[in-house]
Design an enzyme around this catalytic site. Structure first.
Site, PDB file in Angstrom:
ATOM      1  N   ASP A   2      15.744  29.959   3.615  1.00  0.00           N
ATOM      2  CA  ASP A   2      14.941  30.862   2.792  1.00  0.00           C
ATOM      3  C   ASP A   2      15.948  31.692   1.994  1.00  0.00           C
ATOM      4  OD1 ASP A   2      12.583  31.875   1.865  1.00  0.00           O
ATOM      5  OD2 ASP A   2      12.065  32.996   3.670  1.00  0.00           O
ATOM      6  N   ASP A  59      12.438  40.638   1.019  1.00  0.00           N
ATOM      7  CA  ASP A  59      11.513  41.580   1.658  1.00  0.00           C
ATOM      8  C   ASP A  59      12.135  42.938   1.926  1.00  0.00           C
ATOM      9  OD1 ASP A  59      13.242  41.050   3.705  1.00  0.00           O
ATOM     10  OD2 ASP A  59      11.802  39.957   4.934  1.00  0.00           O
TER      11      ASP A  59
END
Length: 376
Positions: free
Chosen positions: A140, A29
């Site tokens: 993640d 991100d």
């Protein structure tokens, strides 16, 4: 489920090494990692972050690029790379059962994948972020092209949105070609070494952080030496974070405030991250739930071996190290070397001259000191 192994220390204290089984997702991100804020854990310095031009930032209080007007992003060299055919290094956002940021920020874990095409392969990751929307023992993994997830700092960093779904990212290796140059290698890694595995499960154990990861993040836990060293093979082809790693090493020392080794874990900042999402996602911004923003100069990053594309859906983000095609001397007398091994070189370095790659692979320059055979 998580278990603990008590390790005896020379001193009066003992540290428990986290271990157990877990689940992975992926993301990129571009946001400032949660462990990049000061006061998260007892470390020498918070994880490095970079500005939108991938230059290291020394101000640990710089606003997250995922917030309006923010200037701190995850450095592109937080991208994963292959050490050899069976081992890779990288970074991740984590949420470990029974732990907190004080115990996992900047800690390293050796993952052994148990499902999917990467079953049996290992990956050592450093936790630089916290996943507020993740389940227990959930890692993640940061990988360009994995989807931005809840937060998107990539659009403001690169001036345009990265391709792919919000959760899962892109689905083919060729889509990596549309990514910023600094993210392409990490994007290719997903389809090559990682074989486009779709959120594989794994077993994990806490280990001492490899120098290559510490050089990139600039963050080392005070208790790092209390954990066991990784026992697997780390030698084969060691594409250590090239110039970027070196740059980070010095940048980390000069750019970040150092903490005394005896300092106890500091209280973490309150989190300002949004709630969980449809898919395992990554936290984004400030203390507690920020995204891992590894701070390392972008310039050059350890190039990732390029393998065969695969399709898959993943969870988040995108970024990568840049790579330069290395020149191969067609007249080299050296014997050929297999994929992921060092190639190139000069007569002064190798008695037989340039080391050529075996058929089906080519010599790719990782940085000014190292070139590696990468599958065509």
């Amino acid at each position: 489920m998580r278990s603990y192994t008590l390790l005896a220390l020379a001193g009066p204290l003992a540290v428990s090494a986290a271990s157990g089984s877990g689940h992975s997702t992926r993301y990129w991100d571009c946001c400032k990692p949660s462990c990049s804020w000061s006061g998260k854990a007892a470390v020498n310095a918070p994880a490095l972050t970079c500005d939108k031009n991938d230059n290291p930032i020394s101000n640990t209080n710089a606003v997250n690029g995922c917030e309006g007007g923010g200037s701190a992003y995850a450095c592109t060299n937080y991208s994963p790379w292959a050490v050899n055919d069976e081992l890779a290094y990288g970074f991740a956002a984590t949420k470990i059962s029974g732990g907190s940021e004080a115990s996992w920020c900047c800690a390293c874990y050796a993952l052994t994948f148990t499902t999917g095409p990467v079953k049996g392969k290992k990956m050592i990751v450093q936790s630089t972020n916290t996943g507020g929307d993740l389940g227990d023992n959930h890692f993640d993994l940061m990988m360009p092209g994995g989807g931005v997830g809840i937060f998107d700092g990539c659009t403001s960093e690169f001036g345009k949105a990265l391709g792919g779904a919000q959760y899962g990212g892109i689905s083919s290796r060729s889509e990596c070609d549309s990514y910023p140059e600094l993210l392409k290698d990490g994007c290719h890694w997903r389809f090559d070494w990682f074989e486009n595995a779709d959120n594989p499960d794994f077993t994990f154990e806490q280990v001492q952080c490899p120098k290559a990861l510490l050089d990139i993040s600039g963050c080392k836990r005070d208790d790092d030496s209390s954990f066991p060293a990784f026992k697997g093979d780390t030698s084969a082809s060691k594409p250590q974070p090239s110039s970027s790693a070196k740059k980070t090493t010095s940048a980390a020392a000069a750019a970040q405030p150092q903490k005394t080794k005896d300092s106890a874990p500091v209280v973490q900042k309150s989190s300002t991250k949004p709630a969980a999402q449809p898919e395992p996602t990554k936290p984004a911004d400030k203390p507690q739930t920020d995204k891992p923003v590894a701070t390392k100069p972008a310039a050059t990053k350890p190039a990732q071996p390029v393998n065969k594309p695969k399709t898959t859906q993943k969870v988040r983000g995108t970024k990568t190290r840049g790579s330069c095609p290395a020149k191969t001397d067609a007249t080299a007398k050296a014997s050929v070397v297999p994929a992921y091994y060092q190639c190139g070189g000069s007569k002064s370095a190798y008695p037989n001259g340039n080391l050529a790659c075996a058929t089906g692979s080519k010599c790719v320059k990782q940085n000014e000191y190292y070139s590696q055979c990468v599958p065509n």
